[in-house]
Write a protein that holds these residues in place. Structure first.
Motif, mmCIF file in Angstrom:
data_model
loop_
_atom_site.group_PDB
_atom_site.id
_atom_site.type_symbol
_atom_site.label_atom_id
_atom_site.label_comp_id
_atom_site.label_asym_id
_atom_site.label_seq_id
_atom_site.Cartn_x
_atom_site.Cartn_y
_atom_site.Cartn_z
ATOM 1 N N ASN A 1 5.001 -14.561 -22.597
ATOM 2 C CA ASN A 1 3.608 -14.866 -22.272
ATOM 3 C C ASN A 1 3.246 -16.288 -22.693
ATOM 4 O O ASN A 1 3.639 -16.723 -23.760
ATOM 5 N N PHE A 2 2.488 -16.964 -21.846
ATOM 6 C CA PHE A 2 1.965 -18.273 -22.231
ATOM 7 C C PHE A 2 0.524 -18.378 -21.757
ATOM 8 O O PHE A 2 0.155 -17.814 -20.733
ATOM 9 N N SER A 3 -0.261 -19.125 -22.513
ATOM 10 C CA SER A 3 -1.640 -19.369 -22.096
ATOM 11 C C SER A 3 -1.755 -20.793 -21.585
ATOM 12 O O SER A 3 -1.034 -21.676 -22.025
ATOM 13 N N GLY A 4 -2.681 -20.986 -20.663
ATOM 14 C CA GLY A 4 -2.925 -22.327 -20.151
ATOM 15 C C GLY A 4 -4.364 -22.418 -19.696
ATOM 16 O O GLY A 4 -5.123 -21.460 -19.839
ATOM 17 N N LYS A 5 -4.708 -23.566 -19.168
ATOM 18 C CA LYS A 5 -6.065 -23.714 -18.653
ATOM 19 C C LYS A 5 -6.084 -23.276 -17.194
ATOM 20 O O LYS A 5 -5.262 -23.728 -16.399
ATOM 21 N N SER A 6 -7.017 -22.418 -16.867
ATOM 22 C CA SER A 6 -7.067 -21.894 -15.511
ATOM 23 C C SER A 6 -7.958 -22.785 -14.657
ATOM 24 O O SER A 6 -9.032 -23.171 -15.082
ATOM 25 N N MET B 1 12.837 -15.357 -11.058
ATOM 26 C CA MET B 1 12.202 -14.486 -12.064
ATOM 27 C C MET B 1 10.880 -13.957 -11.503
ATOM 28 O O MET B 1 10.212 -14.648 -10.749
ATOM 29 N N VAL B 2 10.504 -12.762 -11.918
ATOM 30 C CA VAL B 2 9.189 -12.267 -11.519
ATOM 31 C C VAL B 2 8.158 -12.779 -12.523
ATOM 32 O O VAL B 2 8.439 -12.880 -13.722
ATOM 33 N N ALA B 3 6.988 -13.146 -12.039
ATOM 34 C CA ALA B 3 5.942 -13.604 -12.954
ATOM 35 C C ALA B 3 4.583 -13.154 -12.456
ATOM 36 O O ALA B 3 4.402 -12.871 -11.261
ATOM 37 N N ILE B 4 3.650 -13.054 -13.412
ATOM 38 C CA ILE B 4 2.260 -12.750 -13.077
ATOM 39 C C ILE B 4 1.424 -13.932 -13.547
ATOM 40 O O ILE B 4 1.556 -14.357 -14.688
ATOM 41 N N GLU C 1 8.800 -12.252 -16.399
ATOM 42 C CA GLU C 1 9.534 -10.990 -16.549
ATOM 43 C C GLU C 1 8.674 -9.899 -17.189
ATOM 44 O O GLU C 1 8.999 -9.394 -18.267
ATOM 45 N N PRO C 2 7.562 -9.558 -16.562
ATOM 46 C CA PRO C 2 6.669 -8.553 -17.137
ATOM 47 C C PRO C 2 7.324 -7.170 -17.125
ATOM 48 O O PRO C 2 8.171 -6.887 -16.273
ATOM 49 N N ASP C 3 6.927 -6.295 -18.079
ATOM 50 C CA ASP C 3 7.445 -4.922 -18.035
ATOM 51 C C ASP C 3 6.658 -4.129 -16.986
ATOM 52 O O ASP C 3 5.669 -4.617 -16.430
ATOM 53 N N GLN C 4 7.103 -2.905 -16.783
ATOM 54 C CA GLN C 4 6.545 -2.120 -15.688
ATOM 55 C C GLN C 4 5.036 -1.891 -15.832
ATOM 56 O O GLN C 4 4.283 -1.985 -14.866
ATOM 57 N N GLU C 5 4.639 -1.603 -17.082
ATOM 58 C CA GLU C 5 3.225 -1.323 -17.330
ATOM 59 C C GLU C 5 2.362 -2.539 -16.974
ATOM 60 O O GLU C 5 1.324 -2.427 -16.325
#
Lengths: 547, 85
Positions: A3-8, A215-218, A229-233
């Protein structure tokens, strides 16, 4: 999961595969090879593929941005055929028995270092071209898909940083989100992401070496978060959010064709900002009532010479005709500062934001200005065009503009060319213009407040410098006070006042602006329906200013 | 061998695109065509070497043409310089 945070910069959510745009930072591994001939054959194929990719890119670019801007891909093709470059690669493969990838990367570095060391700025910039072609060949050798192919699937673009030209080159249909390590919320990439309704996170402290294409990402623009690489949940939660987002979008769709009016009966003219002719599609899609800011400098960027009067006339005419009787406010050339164009031969400045730019160029090099005005006056015959002049600081400048307008009109009349002098207004984006508002209002037909520059000049904060983001307060009371003053000056003189800067799209301020009496808001196309919904939910009764 | 001197008038000198066109032009001839700027020289068929000369506006270059078709080649290359640089 990482997980990383950034400015949206755009509050949307997206999930998909990552496409890592690596600008040559990647280390190519050196391996020993036994079959020199086979290695040369691989190289041969990678180069042939590279050349045909470049040919395709060239043809695509000719169609989309014109011959002059497309020429770079032709030069890249020629560079790939360069004898010295190819000889150096072949020699390395033969004498050191190493893999083609390493030989290409090493040779690319050597050649690009040679250019980087030259004392000529133009040639120094060519070192990037050599890196570019070398990366293309290496990617082909490694079997990596580039951004160029039509085969690319919709992806989340991850990069160190993106230049405006890189962003423009991408196929907008295939971008799910942007995630960059660097960049400022006010950069052109950020503006573009907002315009295209694409979730984007910048200033994300991620290590690009740990991230790979595929890689999968959200990307969660609401929480300012990217998850690799998020988990299923986490995936399930994101999918639900995407579903909600889609429902919200459909709700907004239902606002299409509705009036932008408060419950108290105050009508706001809700327009959109655009930067090129092709953006008109976004304007219509989002049901904006007009174009409040057409940034004409995009006609001048990314090319080798000035756009001709005909080119400009055709662009303005196309937009005016497409918009029918809806208003199209075209801002005259705003080159200089952060938007530099080689052929203008602008001198280097210590402080370009306060330097030779916009109307200052137009009033000095009047031939450039007159060409644009001629094109605008001719195009005005075909639709509801208004013209707006940027960076005004004094009444005297407006009078000088009027003198040039009169000259152009006289010339057109003498030549018997069809024209119309449309409504003309000015951008209020300097503190000086705010303070001179009463006098300026008597000279023009409307005011449009450019909040980006007005904020940077008022707060003395460079908007390109992301280390200052912490000091930057777009809601600073001084700015709101200035907007109030501008609206009052305008109404006193019987003209209208709008906002066309980023602040106009700030939902936290919309109600305040409406109460202040702002008559027009011009925002990114993607914000139009959201603002319409907000305004329709307001009860403001401030009388509608007659326009 | 034939040769001529030429003073560059183009604002950015021998830049990428016209240099590429020069390569194409030079490849039409069997003669060896060399562009010299001071001590440095580059074959006209080699794009990066040409660009590496760093030829700027107002620089004087010497163009040398040697080979069987040098008469036609020197004429064509001279015309090319006048048109493009």
């Amino acid at each position: 999961m990482m997980n990383f945070s950034g400015k949206s910069v755009y509050k949307g959510i997206a999930m998909g595969k990552v496409l890592l745009l690596d600008k040559g930072g990647e280390q190519v591994k050196r391996t020993h090879i036994d079959d020199i001939e086979a290695e040369k054959k691989r190289l041969e194929e990678a180069i042939e593929n590279g050349k045909s990719q470049l040919q395709q890119l060239y043809e695509k670019a000719v169609k989309e941005v014109g011959e002059a801007s497309a020429a770079i891909f032709e030069v890249h093709q020629m560079m790939m055929e360069d004898e010295d470059y190819l000889d150096a690669i072949h020699n390395m493969i033969e004498s050191e028995q190493i893999n083609a990838e390493f030989a290409v990367a090493q040779t690319g570095d050597n050649f690009s270092d040679m250019f980087a060391a030259m004392d000529d700025e133009y040639m120094r910039a060519r070192s990037a071209d050599i890196k570019d072609i070398s990366n293309r060949i290496v990617d082909n050798l490694l079997g990596k898909a580039g951004m160029s192919g039509d085969s690319m699937e919709p992806s989340i673009i991850v990069a160190d940083d993106l230049s405006p030209s890189e962003t423009v080159q991408m196929d907008k249909e295939k971008i799910l989100a942007f995630v960059t390590v660097h960049g400022s919320t006010n950069s052109h990439t950020a503006i573009l992401a907002r315009m295209m309704n694409i979730p984007a996170l910048i200033g994300v402290p991620m290590n690009l070496e740990e991230i790979h294409s595929g890689m999968v990402a959200i990307v969660d623009g609401v929480n300012g978060e990217v998850i690799f690489e998020p988990d299923q949940e986490t995936c399930l939660t994101a999918m639900n959010k995407i579903k909600d987002q889609e429902e919200q979008r459909l709700l907004l769709e239902s606002l299409k064709g509705q009036e932008t009016i408060t419950k108290g009966g105050r009508k706001i003219h809700l327009y959109a900002n655009i930067g090129s002719v092709s953006d008109v599609g976004y304007v219509l899609e989002n049901d904006a009532e007009g174009i409040g800011l057409f940034r004409s400098e995009f006609l001048y960027l990314g090319r080798d010479d000035f756009p001709t009067e005909e080119e400009q006339f055709n662009a303005y005419k196309t937009v005016a005709q497409t918009m029918g009787n809806k208003k199209v406010i075209i801002r005259t050339l705003d080159i200089g500062a952060d938007k530099q164009v080689d052929y203008f031969n602008l001198p280097k400045e210590e402080n370009p934001a306060m330097g030779y730019r916009a109307i200052r160029i137009c009033l000095t090099q009047t031939d450039i200005f007159k060409t644009q005005l001629r094109a605008l006056f001719r195009a005005a015959v075909y639709g509801n065009i208004s013209i707006m002049y940027p960076m005004i600081i004094s009444v005297n400048e407006v009078r000088k503009i009027k003198a040039v307008v009169a000259e152009v009109e006289k010339e057109l009349k003498e030549l018997g060319i069809d024209y119309k002098i449309p409504e003309q207004g000015i951008m209020i984006e300097t503190p000086a213009a705010v303070l001179m508002g009463d006098d300026l209002a008597k000279e023009v037909d409307f005011f449009s407040i450019g909040t980006n520059d007005l904020t940077q000049y008022t707060l003395a904060i460079d908007r390109q410098n992301n280390t200052l983001d912490a000091f930057f307060d777009s809601h600073h009371p001084a700015i709101l006070k200035m907007i109030q003053m501008v609206v009052e000056s305008a109404h006193k003189a019987g003209i209208w006042a709008g906002i066309c800067g980023e602040l106009g799209a700030d939902p936290e301020l919309t109600e305040k602006f409406v109460e202040m009496g702002v008559d027009e808001l011009s925002v990114s196309p993607s914000m139009v329906l959201k603002l319409r919904k907000m305004i329709r939910d307001m009860s403001t009764t401030t009388p509608d200013f007659g326009r | 061998m034939k040769s001529f001197d030429y003073v560059i008038t183009d604002e950015v000198g021998i830049h990428a695109r016209p240099a590429g066109l020069l390569v194409k032009e030079a490849k039409k001839y069997a003669s060896k065509i060399t562009i010299k700027k001071g001590e440095k020289g580059a074959e006209a068929t080699k794009l990066m070497a040409l660009m590496g000369l760093g030829v700027k506006k107002d620089d004087t270059v010497t163009v040398e043409v040697a080979g069987d078709d040098e008469d036609q080649a020197v004429e064509a290359i001279q015309a090319f310089f006048q048109q493009n640089f």
